[in-house]
Structure formats: structure tokens, C-alpha cells
Write a protein that holds these residues in place. Sequence first.
Motif, PDB file in Angstrom:
ATOM      1  N   PHE A 103       0.821  -1.224   0.000  1.00 16.12           N
ATOM      2  CA  PHE A 103       0.000   0.000   0.000  1.00 16.12           C
ATOM      3  C   PHE A 103       0.844   1.258   0.000  1.00 16.12           C
ATOM      4  O   PHE A 103       0.354   2.338  -0.334  1.00 16.12           O
ATOM      5  CB  PHE A 103      -0.963   0.004   1.202  1.00 16.12           C
ATOM      6  N   LYS A 104       2.121   1.151   0.367  1.00 18.76           N
ATOM      7  CA  LYS A 104       2.963   2.348   0.423  1.00 18.76           C
ATOM      8  C   LYS A 104       3.127   3.013  -0.947  1.00 18.76           C
ATOM      9  O   LYS A 104       3.513   4.171  -1.027  1.00 18.76           O
ATOM     10  CB  LYS A 104       4.318   2.008   1.031  1.00 18.76           C
ATOM     11  N   ASP A 135       9.892  -2.370   3.161  1.00 20.65           N
ATOM     12  CA  ASP A 135       8.952  -1.900   2.147  1.00 20.65           C
ATOM     13  C   ASP A 135       9.084  -0.436   1.738  1.00 20.65           C
ATOM     14  O   ASP A 135       8.878  -0.088   0.577  1.00 20.65           O
ATOM     15  CB  ASP A 135       7.520  -2.110   2.649  1.00 20.65           C
ATOM     16  N   SER A 243      -1.405  -2.495  11.467  1.00 10.32           N
ATOM     17  CA  SER A 243      -0.820  -1.198  11.807  1.00 10.32           C
ATOM     18  C   SER A 243       0.554  -1.292  12.458  1.00 10.32           C
ATOM     19  O   SER A 243       0.821  -2.192  13.251  1.00 10.32           O
ATOM     20  CB  SER A 243      -1.761  -0.437  12.752  1.00 10.32           C
ATOM     21  N   GLY A 244       1.398  -0.327  12.085  1.00 13.67           N
ATOM     22  CA  GLY A 244       2.733  -0.217  12.676  1.00 13.67           C
ATOM     23  C   GLY A 244       2.950   1.210  13.124  1.00 13.67           C
ATOM     24  O   GLY A 244       2.732   1.565  14.280  1.00 13.67           O
ATOM     25  N   ASN A 245       3.336   2.073  12.187  1.00 11.77           N
ATOM     26  CA  ASN A 245       3.458   3.497  12.499  1.00 11.77           C
ATOM     27  C   ASN A 245       2.114   4.226  12.467  1.00 11.77           C
ATOM     28  O   ASN A 245       2.051   5.430  12.676  1.00 11.77           O
ATOM     29  CB  ASN A 245       4.422   4.172  11.515  1.00 11.77           C
ATOM     30  N   VAL A 246       1.037   3.511  12.150  1.00 10.70           N
ATOM     31  CA  VAL A 246      -0.330   4.015  12.220  1.00 10.70           C
ATOM     32  C   VAL A 246      -0.660   5.078  11.156  1.00 10.70           C
ATOM     33  O   VAL A 246      -1.641   5.809  11.289  1.00 10.70           O
ATOM     34  CB  VAL A 246      -0.684   4.582  13.628  1.00 10.70           C
ATOM     35  N   GLY A 247       0.158   5.143  10.102  1.00  7.91           N
ATOM     36  CA  GLY A 247      -0.128   6.095   9.029  1.00  7.91           C
ATOM     37  C   GLY A 247      -1.335   5.651   8.213  1.00  7.91           C
ATOM     38  O   GLY A 247      -2.223   6.452   7.896  1.00  7.91           O
ATOM     39  N   ASN A 248      -1.378   4.374   7.887  1.00  4.76           N
ATOM     40  CA  ASN A 248      -2.489   3.825   7.123  1.00  4.76           C
ATOM     41  C   ASN A 248      -3.803   4.031   7.896  1.00  4.76           C
ATOM     42  O   ASN A 248      -4.796   4.522   7.349  1.00  4.76           O
ATOM     43  CB  ASN A 248      -2.202   2.335   6.879  1.00  4.76           C
ATOM     44  N   ALA A 296       7.125  -5.176   8.671  1.00  6.87           N
ATOM     45  CA  ALA A 296       6.852  -3.765   8.347  1.00  6.87           C
ATOM     46  C   ALA A 296       6.017  -3.094   9.441  1.00  6.87           C
ATOM     47  O   ALA A 296       5.768  -1.892   9.394  1.00  6.87           O
ATOM     48  CB  ALA A 296       6.153  -3.655   6.998  1.00  6.87           C
ATOM     49  N   MET A 297       5.576  -3.899  10.416  1.00  8.05           N
ATOM     50  CA  MET A 297       4.812  -3.354  11.540  1.00  8.05           C
ATOM     51  C   MET A 297       5.593  -3.458  12.845  1.00  8.05           C
ATOM     52  O   MET A 297       5.027  -3.319  13.926  1.00  8.05           O
ATOM     53  CB  MET A 297       3.482  -4.117  11.684  1.00  8.05           C
ATOM     54  N   HIS A 350       1.308  -9.492   7.417  1.00  8.96           N
ATOM     55  CA  HIS A 350       0.702  -8.280   7.988  1.00  8.96           C
ATOM     56  C   HIS A 350      -0.816  -8.380   7.934  1.00  8.96           C
ATOM     57  O   HIS A 350      -1.514  -8.133   8.919  1.00  8.96           O
ATOM     58  CB  HIS A 350       1.185  -7.048   7.221  1.00  8.96           C
ATOM     59  N   THR A 372      -2.388  -5.184   3.171  1.00 10.57           N
ATOM     60  CA  THR A 372      -1.376  -4.149   2.931  1.00 10.57           C
ATOM     61  C   THR A 372      -0.271  -4.564   1.962  1.00 10.57           C
ATOM     62  O   THR A 372       0.428  -3.710   1.439  1.00 10.57           O
ATOM     63  CB  THR A 372      -0.745  -3.709   4.262  1.00 10.57           C
ATOM     64  N   ALA A 373      -0.090  -5.877   1.742  1.00 10.54           N
ATOM     65  CA  ALA A 373       0.963  -6.296   0.796  1.00 10.54           C
ATOM     66  C   ALA A 373       0.581  -7.603   0.115  1.00 10.54           C
ATOM     67  O   ALA A 373      -0.166  -8.422   0.663  1.00 10.54           O
ATOM     68  CB  ALA A 373       2.303  -6.468   1.508  1.00 10.54           C
TER      69      ALA A 373
HETATM   70  C1  LIG Z   1       4.198  -0.147   6.279  1.00  9.43           C
HETATM   71  C2  LIG Z   1       3.390  -1.381   6.321  1.00  9.43           C
HETATM   72  C3  LIG Z   1       2.417  -1.598   7.339  1.00  9.43           C
HETATM   73  C4  LIG Z   1       2.213  -0.634   8.467  1.00  9.43           C
HETATM   74  O1  LIG Z   1       1.608   0.565   8.061  1.00  9.43           O
HETATM   75  P1  LIG Z   1       1.611   1.838   9.021  1.00  9.43           P
HETATM   76  O2  LIG Z   1       1.071   2.947   8.206  1.00  9.43           O
HETATM   77  O3  LIG Z   1       3.051   2.047   9.412  1.00  9.43           O
HETATM   78  O4  LIG Z   1       0.758   1.513  10.196  1.00  9.43           O
HETATM   79  C5  LIG Z   1       1.649  -2.748   7.282  1.00  9.43           C
HETATM   80  N1  LIG Z   1       1.832  -3.658   6.306  1.00  9.43           N
HETATM   81  C6  LIG Z   1       2.740  -3.483   5.323  1.00  9.43           C
HETATM   82  C7  LIG Z   1       2.904  -4.539   4.286  1.00  9.43           C
HETATM   83  C8  LIG Z   1       3.547  -2.351   5.290  1.00  9.43           C
HETATM   84  O5  LIG Z   1       4.456  -2.198   4.324  1.00  9.43           O
END
Ligand SMILES: *Cc1c(COP(=O)(O)O)cnc(C)c1O
Length: 417
Positions: A103-104, A135, A243-248, A296-297, A350, A372-373
Motif C-alpha cells: 500500500f505504500k 517496504d 498497523s505499525g506506524n499508524v499512518g495507514n 513492516a509493523m 501483515h 497491505t501487501a
Molecule cells: C508499512 C506497512 C504496514 C504498516 O503501516 P503503518 O502505516 O506504518 O501503520 C503494514 N503492512 C505493510 C505490508 C507495510 O508495508
Amino acid sequence: MYFVSTRDESGSKFTASEAIMKGLAPDGGLFVPERIPDLGPDFTMEKGYAYAAYEVIKPYFEGDEALDDLYDICQKAFNFPVSFHTREGKDTLELYWGPTSAFKDFGARFLAFFMESRLKKSGEDLTVLVATSGDTGGAVASAFHEREHLRVKVLFPKGGVSERQMRQLTCFDGNVEAFEVNGTFDDCQKMVKDAFMDPSLHGLTSANSINLGRLLPQVVYYVWASFIYKARYGREAVFIVPSGNVGNSTGAFWAKAMGAPIRHIELAVNANRTIPDYLESGEYRPRKSCHTLANAMDVGAPSNMERLFNLFKSYDEFKANVTSHSVDDYKIRTTIREVFEEEGYLICPHTACAEYVRRKYYDGKPTVVVSTAHPAKFESIVEPIIGKTVAIPETLYDMLTRDCSYTEIGTDYRDLF
Ligand SMILES: *Cc1c(COP(=O)(O)O)cnc(C)c1O
């Protein structure tokens, strides 16, 4: 429309263009709009995704010098599908059909075309520095490749990224350079920080996930998906976001605040439990991250939490709007296997966190898992679990089969220039 810092110490206001070109507010805070705008009355899905994206992002650019270029930027950035996968009444929002299969791509591509359009006007050049453990670097390298007035230097730790991730980082030529750092990811991040601090270096910028230019495109797909969902089922969507950095997920909360038909947003995290612990205890304790299969999280101090605290001012308000559950590696593995065996659908580690949360905590209730991927990005994890090889999407295959080129360096940032 103006943006302020989440730390709001100076009371300074910035336009969207200024916020995107700066990245971070001068006081170290993150840029947020003074108020989240409503979806404009012109919003329509009928003219396709790029036009809808323009309509969602436009109110953030009211009065901004870049407004005239916004539609063109959206058309160039969002040239791949957003797709719903439905099986046995379960919906998954697949956000991984962009060039690097995660998704990035949405955020990185919007940011790249936006910066290019600004720099073409001013005639300046900028160099983007990115430290990556996976990623982000690939999405940024791909998005900025061949963008005029922009160079990219990607730093990755030797032995610290997977074979496929490495190939994605090193397959570009021209304005994108990759550096294999003989050190850790932390060393890479420190080199970037040191370079920014060096007064003799000019024209450096970052493209990390706190940049407003990466966040706004992440609002768009939630607006888009929630309207599709509403039209199909006649109800508001519940999104479960890995979620990781919670941007999504911040993108989802802003979409809801704009008036998109979203009922609830759940944050699925891996063994990094900072957010579920906060919800349980009321005490926010950022910490060191731990390694998991959903790497990535792997975030212990989620950077975009500052934006969520700005949106939900008190613990009670936060708790009324956010739920979150943690999923460990064992559950990630079993979920990938079960979903594959029971439903014939393969998900990445993820996405498996969100799918686990759906099965465990939303039993029978309609939800949308956000994917997300593409699982082929994490073949070394998913293939042994399902005992099969995974077909690779065409764009990814193309990147993986190109020549690699990179420079090996130590941990001195001056060797980057
Ligand atoms: C970056 C990423 C996340 C986490 O997204 P955040 O916006 O950091 O919460 C989750 N899954 C994948 C595959 C990512 O690349």
C-alpha cells in the motif's frame, strides 16, 4: 486551509504545499489540518479513482498554490487498481496492486509527483534520503525513479533485508542510488539524521511516512472503499487495519472525520503491543520494537500516534473511537494456513494480523480486512506454511529480474555524497 503542528508551540500556520515540502514541522511535531474538512458536495465516484482522489484531497489544498496541478498529480500517481476481494461474505480491501505490491505505493507516488510538480515550477533540485528495513525504500525508489529535479539515495543494512526486498531497492538506475551499509538499520537511520544536521549539505529532504503527502492519499482509498461498501451492502464499513506506524489507519480516521460512511476502525498490531496496552491501562508507553513475521509493523513508538492524539484529545475519546488487538507470530502462521486451506485465499503476514482479529473478535459480524501487501513479497514466510510456491505479480517480477546495482559503504554519512 492551513496546517498546524501537533505540538503547536509556535502557533505558526502552513499551507499543504509547505507542509509537504517541509515534512516535519519546525518544532518537531507533525502537520495536521486546523480542522478536518468535509467531503465536498462535488464528490463523485463516477469519474473513476483518480478523479475521486482529487475530490478528496482538494479541500486540503483550498487556497494553495498547487491546487491547479492537483488533478494532474492524482492522475499520474493513482494509475493502478484498488480492489475488493469477497469470499464467503468476507471482504478484503486489496491495497497492493501498485508497482511494488504494497500500500505504500499510494503515498510514495503521490509525494513523488507532487514534489516534481513543485520543483519544476521553482527550478530547484532536491535529494531524498531514505533509510529502509524493507517496504518503504522500494516504494520510494520506484515512485521517485525518473522524477525530474529529484535524486534518491536509499540506505539499507547489509543482510538486514530479504533477497526480494534487496532486489527491489537496487534495480533502478538514473536518479536512484542504493547503498548497502555495513551496519544495522539504526546505523542507516543515524546516517540520514547526521546528513540532515550537516550545515554544509543543502537540498536534502525525506519521504518518510509522517509526511502529509503520504498521508492524504491514504485517506482516499478509505473514502472510495467505504462508498463502494455502502452501495453494495447498505451499511457503513468496519475496517480492520494492520498497523505499525499508524499512518495507514490515520488515513481511515481522517476519512471517517470527513464524512465517509465508516462505522468503526480497528488497529491490528503484531507482538508490538504499545497501542493495545495503552487502551487497557490509559498510560501511553512507547518502547523499543521487537522482531516479528510482520516486520513492516515492527514499531514500538508509532510516529503517527501524535496525529491520533490530536484527533482524539482525551483517553476517553480515544477509547471511544479506537480498538486494537495484538497478534503474535504463532497466530500469524496459523491464520495464513487456515485462510488458505479453508478459503483458498493467500495473505501476507501483515494482513494475517487483521484476519486473525476478524476471526477472533468480530465473529460473524461484517468487516473489511485491509490487505497491505501481496503475499509474494513475503514468500520466504508464506511458502513453507502453505507448502506451495506463490505466483509473483507482473510488476514485481519485472523488478526482481532486472540488474542490481548498489554501492557498499561503512557507517559514515559523508560517503553518501
Ligand atoms: C508499512 C506497512 C504496514 C504498516 O503501516 P503503518 O502505516 O506504518 O501503520 C503494514 N503492512 C505493510 C505490508 C507495510 O508495508
